[in-house]
Design an enzyme around this catalytic site. Structure first.
Site, short mmCIF file in Angstrom:
data_model
loop_
_atom_site.label_atom_id
_atom_site.label_comp_id
_atom_site.label_asym_id
_atom_site.label_seq_id
_atom_site.Cartn_x
_atom_site.Cartn_y
_atom_site.Cartn_z
N LEU A 261 0.77 -1.18 -0.04
CA LEU A 261 -0.17 0.24 -0.13
C LEU A 261 0.88 1.23 0.09
O LEU A 261 1.91 1.15 0.72
CB LEU A 261 -0.78 0.03 1.21
CG LEU A 261 -2.06 -0.94 1.28
CD1 LEU A 261 -2.62 -0.75 2.49
CD2 LEU A 261 -2.97 -0.70 0.30
N GLU A 416 16.08 6.07 -0.43
CA GLU A 416 16.53 4.83 -0.87
C GLU A 416 17.34 4.25 -0.20
O GLU A 416 17.10 2.76 0.03
CB GLU A 416 16.85 5.14 -2.30
CG GLU A 416 17.50 3.76 -3.22
CD GLU A 416 18.96 3.31 -2.80
OE1 GLU A 416 19.28 2.52 -3.52
OE2 GLU A 416 19.50 3.98 -1.92
#
Ligand SMILES: *[C@@H]1O[C@H](CO)[C@@H](O)[C@H](O)[C@H]1NC(C)=O
Ligand SMILES: *[C@@H]1O[C@H](CO)[C@@H](O)[C@H](O)[C@H]1NC(C)=O
Ligand SMILES: *[C@@H]1O[C@H](CO)[C@@H](O)[C@H](O)[C@H]1NC(C)=O
Ligand SMILES: *[C@@H]1O[C@H](CO)[C@@H](O)[C@H](O)[C@H]1NC(C)=O
Ligand SMILES: *[C@@H]1O[C@H](CO)[C@@H](O)[C@H](O)[C@H]1NC(C)=O
Ligand SMILES: *[C@@H]1O[C@H](CO)[C@@H](O)[C@H](O)[C@H]1NC(C)=O
Ligand SMILES: *[C@@H]1O[C@H](CO)[C@@H](O)[C@H](O)[C@H]1NC(C)=O
Ligand SMILES: *[C@@H]1O[C@H](CO)[C@@H](O)[C@H](O)[C@H]1NC(C)=O
Ligand SMILES: [Zn+2]
Length: 740
Positions: A261, A416
């Site tokens: 999600l 990241e």
């Protein structure tokens, strides 16, 4: 759980949808329009190649790496604004720039209570303490924004125990210690980076009762050397003894609390206590200066030869310190780890160039923005290239001389380093839209590891476009030799179709391409300049994830003059232009055939006999590969035939869609229930050494020592059917669209 997404009006919801609005404004030309056949213009390509400037990449890098910019820090936010401003500026030439922001779970060390590793004698006196910060060698390592070394997502705790040396912390390494009769329960294991992932070291250690894990970088694995370097940064590119590799120890990727999600403000979140993939025991990285003191004082058996390194002593296994060393024999190591989890906002920045003819087809080009410290190499060397490319493309757009056939989406991903978080949340939020419309994803993270050769990882269809690009670009410092020819000299393979060609690496999960390939099934690649592998076995460049990865490091040692950065900008720029401008998508899907044939051959040779004994036939797989090969070759023929004629635009679009969608057909979201996101049947992570279809290989290695008729052998049969079905699905996609 889906409702969270449907109802979500969270921080990310309005963004990137903006692209839809922009595309809505496009005036589709009426009637026969010459634009519809717009094809790659070599003059435009050459002009882009010529305008990319090394000195501008250098200046971009200076600015991007001026301050530490850890994910969600104030400087990271400032860089979001810098990128937005560059891409929104009136003179930028881009059509739009926007952000998508997600509320994600990150992990930080405590400011008030810094993590500490000590040696404690039996009376509880602290005898020795590891450094808590790197040495302030260039004046850039001491600032308040330099996050002290830590293992992100490692739990807090203060274990204390006898020290053992466990090599790289793999399952086999701990098994070896156990086999040698070393009591591991309650110990602290010192491990070195490499071999297995960061988090895996803690998982393996915990399974043997180890209480805490230390991780260091052995100079033998870095610094190009087998011995302790006596010259290190700032005098050479060697790693200073106090340098520590930070990193995420999270075992999955994406936001840990919102798997599948988007982490919008209103999204459903797991309780952190029930989230999975975090290391089970406290972990902490240290520098080799401190690791040397610990390791060189260990007692016990001599470690195996392959476990020895370059710290200048014999590595022993422990447990505990030797009586004639620097520490009292029954001294213990205490790890005090005070990491904590925090919900933070992290943004992606998107720069958009609307396509003139096929605005609903996207070529994505991205890199992450966040770094551990200054991050000059990782990731700013990639962002410096991205900014220079966007400047040159913007200049052409501004002049009105060029607009790509397809849309180009430039991306600067957030968070990241913690686990590909910004890019993964983006693929979750725009899952369908990206799957429907994305032609390919180009990733340029670290653009220059070293100056010897280009290195490209990707799925087979990108080979042809990367080859045609690199044949036209000179390799820096090689007197006119092309990047392609230089690349062949460094990384090559013998192809049954083409002869000797540069070898393309495969894509794991090392950077933001992972969600695009493994979760969305988008043809992806990662481009960088790298080492001469015949001269070094270095795991990574020496200052990776340390406070010494600074602008001067790149400017003085990695790529003085920035010619390799420019070469990467030219390569990535040429690939980007060819993918966005060519009338026919320059993806040769026949190039998948060689990989499938190699996988098949390995399966027959290495698994065939035992499979036969269990009455599992590779026949259906052989036939599925043959049919794929025929359908791919026939599609190539139709492309070539259409190129000869004056092609009908709808026919071109039909063929291009087949090329674009091929990668998608290899997805099977239910094939690997133990994995998160991985659903590409050909590239799910493979264990074991047989280079074959990975799902089959993994099932086979679990089954091989079990009895006939076991559940494990049934799973082999299941995995075989999964591959066959994927290949047959792919073949159906490649067949002429009129063959229903
Ligand atoms: C690091 O060095 C710089 C330059 O010498 C100095 O300004 C700064 O105060 C130092 N920081 C620490 C924490 O020592
Ligand atoms: C490790 O050191 C910390 C800090 O001094 C202390 O609180 C903790 O109890 C020690 N751990 C053990 C297991 O003794
Ligand atoms: C490991 O040590 C803990 C206490 O430190 C003890 O409770 C446990 O039984 C030990 N496990 C084994 C397998 O020895
Ligand atoms: C290493 O150190 C020695 C002694 O200090 C010095 O003479 C030598 O030049 C150094 N080597 C390098 C490569 O700098
Ligand atoms: C993230 O940003 C939103 C919108 O500005 C704000 O409501 C929310 O509190 C922020 N979350 C965190 C963790 O700072
Ligand atoms: C790469 O860098 C090294 C050291 O700076 C230099 O000696 C070498 O010539 C460079 N190689 C190329 C191909 O530029
Ligand atoms: C192929 O690569 C190897 C290194 O992997 C190199 O030694 C060899 O010279 C290369 N072959 C050619 C023809 O360049
Ligand atoms: C793709 O590559 C094959 C060689 O594997 C070649 O025969 C074919 O013509 C190429 N297809 C296109 C469309 O260029
Ligand atoms: Zn990176």
């Amino acid at each position: 759980m889906q409702w969270a997404k449907v109802l979500g009006v969270g921080v990310g919801a309005a963004a990137f949808l903006g692209l839809g609005i922009i595309l809505g404004h496009l005036a589709i030309p009426k009637g026969a329009d010459p634009l519809v056949s717009q094809d790659l213009d070599l003059e435009v390509l050459n002009s882009v190649m010529g305008q990319l400037e090394a000195s501008r990449i250098q200046e971009n890098l200076r600015e991007l790496s001026r301050e530490p910019h850890l994910a969600s820090s104030a400087r990271d936010e400032a860089l979001v604004q810098l990128l937005l401003q560059r891409w929104r500026d009136e003179t930028s030439g881009l059509d739009a720039a926007e952000t998508t922001t997600y509320e994600v779970l990150l992990s930080f060390p405590s400011q008030e209570q810094p993590n500490l590793v000590t040696v404690v004698d039996p009376n509880g006196n602290v005898f020795f303490s590891c450094r808590q910060r790197e040495e302030n060698l260039t004046g850039e390592q001491g600032g308040p924004d330099v996050v002290p070394p830590y293992a992100a997502y490692a739990p807090p705790g203060t274990p204390q125990g006898r020290l053992v040396y466990a090599n790289r912390g793999s399952e086999e390494d701990f098994k070896e210690l156990w086999t040698q009769g070393i009591e591991l329960n309650g110990t602290i294991a010192l491990t070195r980076y490499g071999g297995v992932g960061r988090g895996a070291k803690a998982v393996n250690a915990a399974s043997y009762g180890v209480a805490g894990v230390l991780v260091y970088t052995d100079p033998a694995d870095i610094n190009d050397g087998q011995s302790l370097p006596n010259e290190t940064f700032p005098h050479s590119w060697g790693l200073p003894p106090s340098g520590v590799e930070r990193g995420s120890y999270f075992e999955y990727f994406g936001d840990p609390l919102t798997p599948y999600l988007p982490a919008t403000h209103s999204s459903f979140r797991l309780d952190p206590a029930s989230a999975s993939g975090f290391p089970p025991i406290p972990s902490q990285p240290i520098g080799f200066e401190d690791a040397k003191v610990l390791l060189c004082n260990l007692q016990g058996n001599l470690a195996p030869d392959t476990w020895q390194g370059a710290l200048g002593c014999d590595y022993r296994l422990g447990p505990g310190f030797r009586p004639d060393g620097e520490f009292q024999a029954d001294s213990q190591v205490n790890m005090s780890v005070y990491n904590r989890l925090e919900l933070r906002n992290s943004s992606n920045v998107l720069g958009i160039i609307r396509g003139a003819v096929e605005p609903d087809r996207y070529v994505l080009y991205g890199n992450h923005r966040d770094s551990w410290v200054h991050g000059a190499v990782d990731p700013s060397s990639g962002t410096a290239v991205l900014l220079e490319l966007s400047r040159v493309l913007g200049t052409l757009l501004k002049k009105g001389t060029w607009r790509p056939r397809r849309s180009i989406v430039l991306a600067s991903w957030g968070a990241e380093e913690f686990g590909l978080i910004g890019s993964t949340e983006f693929t979750e939020e725009f899952f369908s839209k990206l799957q429907e419309r994305t032609v390919a994803y180009i990733n340029v993270d670290i653009s220059v590891f070293a100056n010897a050769s280009l290195r490209v990882q990707g799925t087979p269809p990108v080979q042809s476009v990367v080859f045609s690009s690199t044949k036209q670009i000179p390799a820096p410092g090689r007197g006119g030799l092309s990047i392609y020819d230089n690349w062949v000299q460094h990384f090559n393979r013998s192809s049954s179709v083409y002869g000797l060609v540069p070898s393309l690496g495969t894509l794991g999960a090392g950077s933001d391409y992972a969600p695009f390939l493994h979760f969305l099934g988008i043809t992806s690649m990662d481009i960088a300049y790298t080492y001469d592998r015949s001269k070094t076995s270095a795991r990574i460049y020496p200052t990776y994830h340390t406070a010494f990865d600074t602008f001067d490091y790149v400017d003085k040692f990695v790529d003085p003059g920035f010619s390799c950065h420019r070469a990467v900008a030219q390569t990535a720029g040429s690939v980007l232009l060819r993918l966005s401008d060519s009338l026919f998508l320059p993806l040769n899907i026949s190039d998948y055939t060689e990989t499938l044939r190699a996988f098949l051959q390995a399966a027959e040779q290495d698994l065939g006999a035992l499979l036969g004994q269990h009455s599992i036939s590779l026949g259906p797989l052989v036939s599925a590969v043959e049919k794929f090969e025929e359908a791919a070759a026939a599609l190539s023929q139709r492309v070539l035939a259409l190129q000869e004629s004056s092609p009908d635009p709808l026919q071109v679009r039909m063929l291009n869609d087949q090329l674009m969608l091929l990668e998608r057909t290899f997805l099977n979201p239910r094939a690997f229930p133990e994995e998160r996101y991985y659903s590409h049947v050909l590239w799910v992570p493979r264990t074991g050494s047989v280079a074959t279809f990975p799902g089959l290989a993994n099932a086979y290695s679990r089954a091989r020592d079990t009895a006939p008729g076991s559940a494990a052998w049934a799973e082999v049969q299941n995995q075989l059917s999964i591959v066959v079905a994927a290949l047959e699905g792919a073949t159906a996609t490649l067949r002429p669209v009129t063959d229903l």
